[in-house]
Motif scaffolding. Structure first.
Motif, mmCIF file in Angstrom:
data_model
loop_
_atom_site.group_PDB
_atom_site.id
_atom_site.type_symbol
_atom_site.label_atom_id
_atom_site.label_comp_id
_atom_site.label_asym_id
_atom_site.label_seq_id
_atom_site.Cartn_x
_atom_site.Cartn_y
_atom_site.Cartn_z
ATOM 1 N N GLN A 113 48.170 37.705 46.675
ATOM 2 C CA GLN A 113 48.552 38.964 47.301
ATOM 3 C C GLN A 113 49.716 38.795 48.265
ATOM 4 O O GLN A 113 50.302 39.779 48.713
ATOM 5 N N CYS B 281 52.906 47.152 39.646
ATOM 6 C CA CYS B 281 52.657 48.427 39.001
ATOM 7 C C CYS B 281 53.693 48.614 37.897
ATOM 8 O O CYS B 281 54.698 47.895 37.840
ATOM 9 N N LEU C 50 44.805 46.012 33.931
ATOM 10 C CA LEU C 50 44.499 47.133 34.824
ATOM 11 C C LEU C 50 45.587 47.448 35.841
ATOM 12 O O LEU C 50 45.345 48.181 36.796
ATOM 13 N N THR C 51 46.795 46.925 35.649
ATOM 14 C CA THR C 51 47.889 47.231 36.565
ATOM 15 C C THR C 51 48.159 48.737 36.563
ATOM 16 O O THR C 51 48.296 49.344 35.494
ATOM 17 N N PRO C 52 48.237 49.381 37.738
ATOM 18 C CA PRO C 52 48.433 50.830 37.803
ATOM 19 C C PRO C 52 49.751 51.274 37.156
ATOM 20 O O PRO C 52 50.755 50.566 37.202
ATOM 21 N N LEU D 290 46.603 50.166 45.434
ATOM 22 C CA LEU D 290 45.473 50.122 44.516
ATOM 23 C C LEU D 290 45.371 48.754 43.848
ATOM 24 O O LEU D 290 44.272 48.218 43.676
ATOM 25 N N ASP D 291 46.525 48.193 43.479
ATOM 26 C CA ASP D 291 46.491 46.898 42.806
ATOM 27 C C ASP D 291 46.103 45.787 43.768
ATOM 28 O O ASP D 291 45.410 44.835 43.379
ATOM 29 N N ARG E 60 42.434 45.918 43.961
ATOM 30 C CA ARG E 60 41.845 45.342 42.749
ATOM 31 C C ARG E 60 41.860 43.821 42.795
ATOM 32 O O ARG E 60 40.869 43.156 42.472
ATOM 33 N N LEU E 61 42.988 43.250 43.208
ATOM 34 C CA LEU E 61 43.104 41.794 43.288
ATOM 35 C C LEU E 61 42.142 41.206 44.321
ATOM 36 O O LEU E 61 41.550 40.139 44.099
ATOM 37 N N LYS F 225 39.283 42.482 45.169
ATOM 38 C CA LYS F 225 37.938 42.583 44.593
ATOM 39 C C LYS F 225 37.712 41.494 43.557
ATOM 40 O O LYS F 225 36.644 40.867 43.518
ATOM 41 N N GLU F 226 38.708 41.242 42.717
ATOM 42 C CA GLU F 226 38.585 40.203 41.693
ATOM 43 C C GLU F 226 38.465 38.811 42.329
ATOM 44 O O GLU F 226 37.666 37.988 41.882
#
Length: 220
Positions: free
Chosen positions: A2, A52, A77-79, A123-124, A127-128, A130-131
């Motif tokens: 990130q 994105c 899942l990239t926005p 958002l991404d 997501r990262l 969370k993963e």
């Protein structure tokens, strides 16, 4: 991951659009990469950091909406932010239902696009995070011994040390030691924290096989 510079992938068959967006996005600090088609995009390596896609709806060789469906099916899942000069309500509804962040009509305000990109990247990033947390959780769980996993599953069911000891045939002191090891290895700050982890791992739905082996099986 990130900490990497955010990447914006522009997929549009019009080179003037790609060049214009490249200049705009680089001017505000994004790492931008342009592609003339979805096929070109798929043939190039992609960033592991936040990213994105800015995607044209209509291109000669492919539909942006169909490509979105393909990415979703593949688990990528990239926005996505859609751009189009020929949009309509059904197209925008389809795009948004499939998870698009925004559906912008050309010509669009630069600030509207930048706002959409900022939202997509946030958002991404989420997501990262969370993963990464899920990977850490499974690695911590993998470090437990079979007996420690057994104890963790019983803690997740709300049993006290005394009850766990009776359940698996150990002394209460031994259970306390195992429980302390579980807390340490799982990096849990509290029992409630450990129970949340167990729930994420599915342990709350597991029962001990009764053989003292430390294995657990799904309840039926």
């Amino acid at each position: 991951m990130q900490d990497q510079r955010p990447a914006v992938y522009v997929i549009d068959d019009d080179p003037s659009v790609r060049d214009g967006l490249d200049s705009l996005l680089r001017s505000v600090g994004y790492d931008t990469r342009g592609f003339a088609s979805p096929r070109d995009f798929l043939q190039h390596p992609r960033s592991n950091g936040p990213a994105c896609i800015v995607l044209d709806v209509r291109m000669p060789d492919a539909s942006g909406l169909d490509f979105q469906d393909e990415l979703v099916r593949s688990g990528y899942l990239t926005p996505i932010i859609f751009l189009t000069g020929h949009g309509d309500v059904p197209m925008s509804v389809r795009a948004m239902k499939a998870g698009a962040v925004e559906f912008l009509l050309k010509p669009f305000r630069e600030q509207d696009l930048l706002d959409a990109i900022r939202q997509a990247l946030e958002l991404d990033r989420a997501r990262l995070r969370k993963e990464a947390a899920a990977v850490d959780l499974h690695e911590h769980f993998a470090s437990l011994t079979p007996r420690e996993r057994e104890v963790m599953a019983l803690v997740a069911r709300g049993l006290l040390n005394k009850q766990i000891a009776a359940e698996i045939g150990l002394s209460e002191i031994t259970v306390k030691v195992h429980r302390g090891q579980v807390m340490r290895k799982m990096h849990a700050d509290s029992v409630a924290d450990l129970i949340r982890m167990a729930d994420s791992l599915g342990l709350a739905e597991m029962v001990i096989d009764g053989k003292g082996s430390g294995n657990a099986s799904r309840s039926r």
